[in-house]
Design an enzyme around this catalytic site. Structure first.
Site, short mmCIF file in Angstrom:
data_model
loop_
_atom_site.label_atom_id
_atom_site.label_comp_id
_atom_site.label_asym_id
_atom_site.label_seq_id
_atom_site.Cartn_x
_atom_site.Cartn_y
_atom_site.Cartn_z
N ARG A 37 155.12 8.81 34.69
CA ARG A 37 154.42 10.55 35.30
C ARG A 37 155.89 11.26 36.01
NH1 ARG A 37 147.77 8.50 34.38
NH2 ARG A 37 147.58 9.45 32.35
N LYS A 174 134.83 3.54 21.68
CA LYS A 174 134.04 4.52 21.62
C LYS A 174 133.49 5.52 20.61
CE LYS A 174 132.65 3.80 26.29
NZ LYS A 174 132.97 4.90 27.86
N GLY A 328 146.63 7.58 26.44
CA GLY A 328 145.46 6.50 26.59
C GLY A 328 145.95 5.08 25.98
N GLY A 351 142.58 12.24 26.70
CA GLY A 351 141.16 12.29 26.87
C GLY A 351 141.51 14.56 26.18
P1 ADP Z 1 142.66 5.30 23.94
O1 ADP Z 1 142.79 4.96 24.87
O2 ADP Z 1 144.11 5.17 22.94
O3 ADP Z 1 141.78 6.53 23.17
P2 ADP Z 1 139.99 3.84 23.76
O4 ADP Z 1 139.98 3.85 24.99
O5 ADP Z 1 139.25 4.76 22.96
O6 ADP Z 1 141.14 3.98 22.87
O7 ADP Z 1 139.92 2.70 23.58
C1 ADP Z 1 140.70 1.30 23.27
C2 ADP Z 1 140.11 0.30 22.96
O8 ADP Z 1 139.69 -0.45 22.47
C3 ADP Z 1 140.60 -1.32 22.94
O9 ADP Z 1 140.61 -1.51 24.82
C4 ADP Z 1 140.87 -2.40 22.87
O10 ADP Z 1 140.98 -3.83 22.40
C5 ADP Z 1 139.50 -1.62 22.13
N1 ADP Z 1 139.53 -1.19 20.48
C6 ADP Z 1 139.80 -1.75 19.40
N2 ADP Z 1 139.16 -1.79 17.70
C7 ADP Z 1 138.47 -2.94 18.98
C8 ADP Z 1 137.55 -3.90 18.19
N3 ADP Z 1 137.17 -3.54 16.59
N4 ADP Z 1 136.77 -4.03 18.63
C9 ADP Z 1 136.46 -4.02 19.77
N5 ADP Z 1 137.34 -3.84 20.92
C10 ADP Z 1 138.42 -2.79 19.86
MG MG Z 2 141.11 4.46 26.30
#
Ligand code: ADP
Ligand code: MG
Length: 386
Positions: A37, A174, A328, A351
């Protein structure tokens, strides 16, 4: 979209520039463990310094919650910055002040004191109406930095002119955070592939049995409405499950791991997409003209459930499509596989990239445009890519 750029600010010789950057780097034992970063903002610093400006940076670091916290002081970042871009200053952690996250105009007044112009290069926080993001453009002539321009152009061109077929892959934890973007990409993309924990609310909405998988009953109706909307939305047709008693991230705790179709027995937790689904996602990515990926397809931090995310990441690296990854945890997954450089664009903002894709605008960008309008400064078209 038109934004004021650094050249639009006119002659910068001898002028004092306040530069909002995202220097929220990981630290361990008082040292920066990944300086990506910091390096991302160096071109903007260099451009300003070459124009003869005096540069003061500001950033948040971690989540101190509006109070000074010794472990989250800027000293380690300042040391690395001095090596990468000597001769610039860096203010203390913005989030030591509760006014930052509250968007307090009084904090913005204090920040801009002693500065002549403002540059926002902190794409990753520009979806937040924080004091250092939206405040300074109301007070000083303001422009977008070089990293900001690249980020905005990459995401907006997904909305305006993606090479087709345009494939979106969504995963992560989420559903509540991502339903808006699912809705938006359903209108924009030719194919939307859904995995990760968020797929289970969709699967439940179609009457599948999801065992003990993560599930959000508040959004069941929204998922059902999207599935009934005739959109090109694809859910997993096979899954990898963890038996009752098993613990995600702790293979030593035991618990069988098994493949299933799209239904899971009671007590089992869906932790990854199955190999058939992963292969279908990979084939779709290989045939795409443009791919946007956000969110791991499984609980990839646990090697038992990393396969789906690895298959998708490898397809992203291999395809000839224009590939954009929305930061992320997906960015972290790609980086940990050594594939960060194999995609066309890895966003610095998780985000922020999702919100820009969903809404086509961010509070930090609107603030820059309003600033230019108010002061009748020129602007440049930023989302034209050939
Ligand atoms: P990003 O940061 O790329 O937007 P998120 O923060 O929404 O992604 O989600 C990432 C998390 O989701 C990871 O820590 C991963 O372990 C979790 N995850 C993905 N699939 C599953 C699942 N089927 N059950 C539980 N956790 C999950
Ligand atoms: Mg995340």
């Amino acid at each position: 979209m038109r934004l004021p750029t650094i050249p639009d600010l006119g002659d910068l010789a001898g002028r004092r520039v306040l530069l909002r950057a995202d220097l929220n780097v990981p630290l361990r034992g008082g040292e920066v463990t990944d300086d990506t970063r910091i390096r991302e903002v160096v071109p903007t610093i260099r451009m300003l310094c070459e124009a003869g400006a005096e540069v003061t940076l500001c950033s948040h670091l971690g989540r101190p919650g509006g109070r000074p916290e010794v472990a989250l002081g800027m000293a380690p970042v300042r040391r690395r910055l001095a090596e990468l871009a000597p001769g610039v200053e860096l203010l203390e952690n913005l989030r030591f002040d509760p006014g930052e996250e509250a968007g307090d105009p009084a904090l913005a007044e204090r920040l801009v004191a002693g500065h002549d112009v403002f540059v926002n290069d902190a794409f990753a926080v520009s979806h937040r109406a924080h004091a250092s993001v939206v405040g300074p453009p109301r007070l000083l002539p303001s422009a977008a930095g070089l990293l900001m321009l690249v980020e905005v152009a990459e995401i907006l061109s997904l909305r305006t002119a993606p090479r087709r077929p345009f494939v979106v892959v969504l995963g992560g934890a989420k559903i509540a955070d991502k339903l808006g973007v699912v809705r938006a990409v359903c209108e924009l993309a030719d194919t939307v592939l859904v995995g990760g924990a968020m797929c289970f609310t969709f699967l439940a909405a179609t009457g599948h049995r999801i065992g003990d998988s993560l599930f959000d009953s508040d959004h069941l109706a929204d998922c059902r409405a999207l599935l009934d909307g005739g959109f090109p939305l694809h859910l997993p047709e096979d899954l990898v499950g963890l038996a009752p008693g098993g613990v995600l991230g702790d293979p030593a705790a035991g618990g069988a791991v098994r493949q299933f179709g799209s239904d899971l027995p009671d007590g089992w937790l869906g932790a990854d997409i199955g190999p058939g689904t992963a292969a279908f996602f990979a084939d779709t990515i290989l045939d795409a003209g443009t791919v946007f990926w956000n969110g791991p397809l499984g609980a990839f931090e646990d090697p038992r459930f990393a396969a789906g995310t690895i298959t998708v990441a490898e397809a992203l690296a291999e395809t000839r499509a224009h590939t954009v990854v929305g930061g992320g945890d997906s960015g972290a997954a790609l980086t940990s596989m050594g594939l960060a450089r194999s995609v066309s664009h890895l966003s610095t903002g998780g985000g922020a990239s999702l919100e820009l894709l969903e809404h086509g605008d961010l509070p930090g960008l609107a603030a820059l445009r309003e600033s230019a309008e108010h002061l009748s400064l020129p602007t440049h078209e930023v989302d034209e890519r050939d």
